[in-house]
Design a protein around this motif. Structure first.
Motif, short mmCIF file in Angstrom:
data_model
loop_
_atom_site.label_atom_id
_atom_site.label_comp_id
_atom_site.label_asym_id
_atom_site.label_seq_id
_atom_site.Cartn_x
_atom_site.Cartn_y
_atom_site.Cartn_z
N ASN A 272 -22.12 -36.75 34.51
CA ASN A 272 -22.92 -37.45 33.05
C ASN A 272 -21.72 -37.19 32.04
N ASP A 274 -18.68 -36.32 29.76
CA ASP A 274 -18.17 -37.06 29.40
C ASP A 274 -16.57 -36.78 29.20
N LYS A 279 -14.91 -38.25 34.93
CA LYS A 279 -15.40 -39.38 35.84
C LYS A 279 -14.18 -40.62 36.58
#
Length: 388
Positions: A272, A274, A279
């Protein structure tokens, strides 16, 4: 090759220079990791992460086709030496990527580096090669082993845990983990349990934990060891907070599932995180392999990017080893984890995080970042390494 020879000869007659890359064969990369037995999931993440990166690079580096030669070390040091000699002598690989476990790295390190072949570790980072024994043919895209465990020691100290039980396997990485944990932790260690590598029954240790009633359990149990420990821990009804490294991660969570939710870990990345590149990587990995990538896969992906950056820097000509080493040390690529550069010893300087296991809305399990614990953090052994 005959066609390339004819092309080179024609070019010479016409006075045209042919770049070395145009007349060379494939770049061959040996990937040596554990892909059988209880720890197979770890090695498979490395293979998959590395293969995904090569695919994203279009199967080429500096215009040269890339061939991956996979080998299973079977978590056997003697067998790993045989396998790596096959990669070097039979397959004539340009780079060796691997392994997962530090005892395997200690077995193959000298055969690879003595042959003046570059060894890129996507996981194992023992203290033994981070200081005086650092080597210009050895680079690590993960961490120095102690560092991940230092995260948990600092967290235990900051959270005021007065009494902690330590449970690790009895090999180099296990001993490194204890050393790392103790750097910042100043409380009482009520017990240090060293189990044989590949232990799968932890009832004796769980009984000790129940009787000693520590404030927290620190453990490092990768692969199948971690799967069994977590399941047995929950079955025993234990409630002591667990601070772990490589015990609950994306390689073990598919088997541990709900039993691992809420357990803490230390890492240099989590799915996760960022940032855009991370991603994109997570989405591509899940689409390709129907699983959540862990640090093993991320570090392997970065290992491919590191090699690609060096090959590009030397324009595909790997004959000048000093030039390749300089290009590797420069690490001119964008890591999926964000901040990344090499220290003088070929181990990374990077950020580290406390993570926690969570169940996603889609039913899959992953580790998630709780807080950043160290920023741009280099290991303590680099000072003893003469610059590569």
């Amino acid at each position: 090759m005959k066609q390339l020879t004819k092309l080179a000869g024609l070019a010479a007659l016409l006075g045209i220079a042919v770049s070395p890359a145009a007349a060379q064969e494939k770049i061959k990369i040996g990937v040596l990791v554990t892909t059988s037995g209880p720890a197979a999931a770890l090695g498979q993440q490395v293979r998959d992460g590395f293969a995904l990166a090569i695919k994203d690079l279009g199967g080429k580096m500096a215009g040269r086709d890339v061939e991956i030669v996979n080998a299973d070390d079977e978590l056997k040091p003697d067998g790993a030496v045989v396998k790596v000699r096959g990669l070097l002598e039979r397959d004539k690989v340009d780079f060796v990527v691997g392994p997962i476990f530090s005892n395997i790295l200690q077995a193959i390190h000298r055969p690879v580096t003595d042959s003046k072949t570059f060894l890129i570790s996507p996981n194992a980072g023992p203290s033994s090669y981070a200081g005086k024994e650092c080597n210009p043919f050895f680079y690590v895209t993960s961490y120095q082993n102690d560092q991940v465990h230092e995260i948990l020691g600092k967290v235990a100290q900051d959270r005021g845990y007065k009494r902690v039980y330590l449970l690790v396997p009895n090999y180099q990485a296990g001993r490194d983990s204890v050393a790392g944990f103790k750097l910042d932790y100043k409380g009482e260690v009520v017990e240090e349990s060293y189990t044989p590598l590949n232990t799968l029954d932890f009832q004796p240790e769980l009984s000790k934990i129940a009787s000693l009633k520590p404030d927290a359990l620190f453990t490092f149990m990768p692969g199948g060891m971690g799967v069994n420990l977590v399941k047995q821990y929950k079955q025993a009804g234990a409630t002591v907070p667990v601070l772990s490294a490589f015990t609950v991660d994306e390689s073990t969570l598919p088997a541990q599932q709900d039993a691992a939710v809420g357990m803490f870990g230390g890492a240099n990345w989590a799915p996760n995180l960022d940032n855009v590149r991370s991603k994109k990587f997570v989405a591509a990995y899940e689409a390709a392999y129907n699983g959540v990538p862990g640090t093993y896969a991320m570090q392997a992906y970065d290992a491919a990017l590191l090699i690609d950056s060096a090959v590009k820097a030397v324009k595909g000509d790997l004959s000048n080893k000093d030039a390749v080493a300089a290009a590797l040390k420069k690490a001119d690529f964008t890591s999926l984890r964000g901040n990344f550069k090499f220290n003088t010893n070929g181990y990374p300087i990077q950020d580290f995080y406390l993570t926690k296991v969570a169940k996603r809305p889609d039913g899959k399990f992953q580790t998630e970042i709780v807080e950043k614990v160290f920023s741009n953090y280099g290991d303590r052994y680099a000072k003893d390494c003469a610059a590569k």
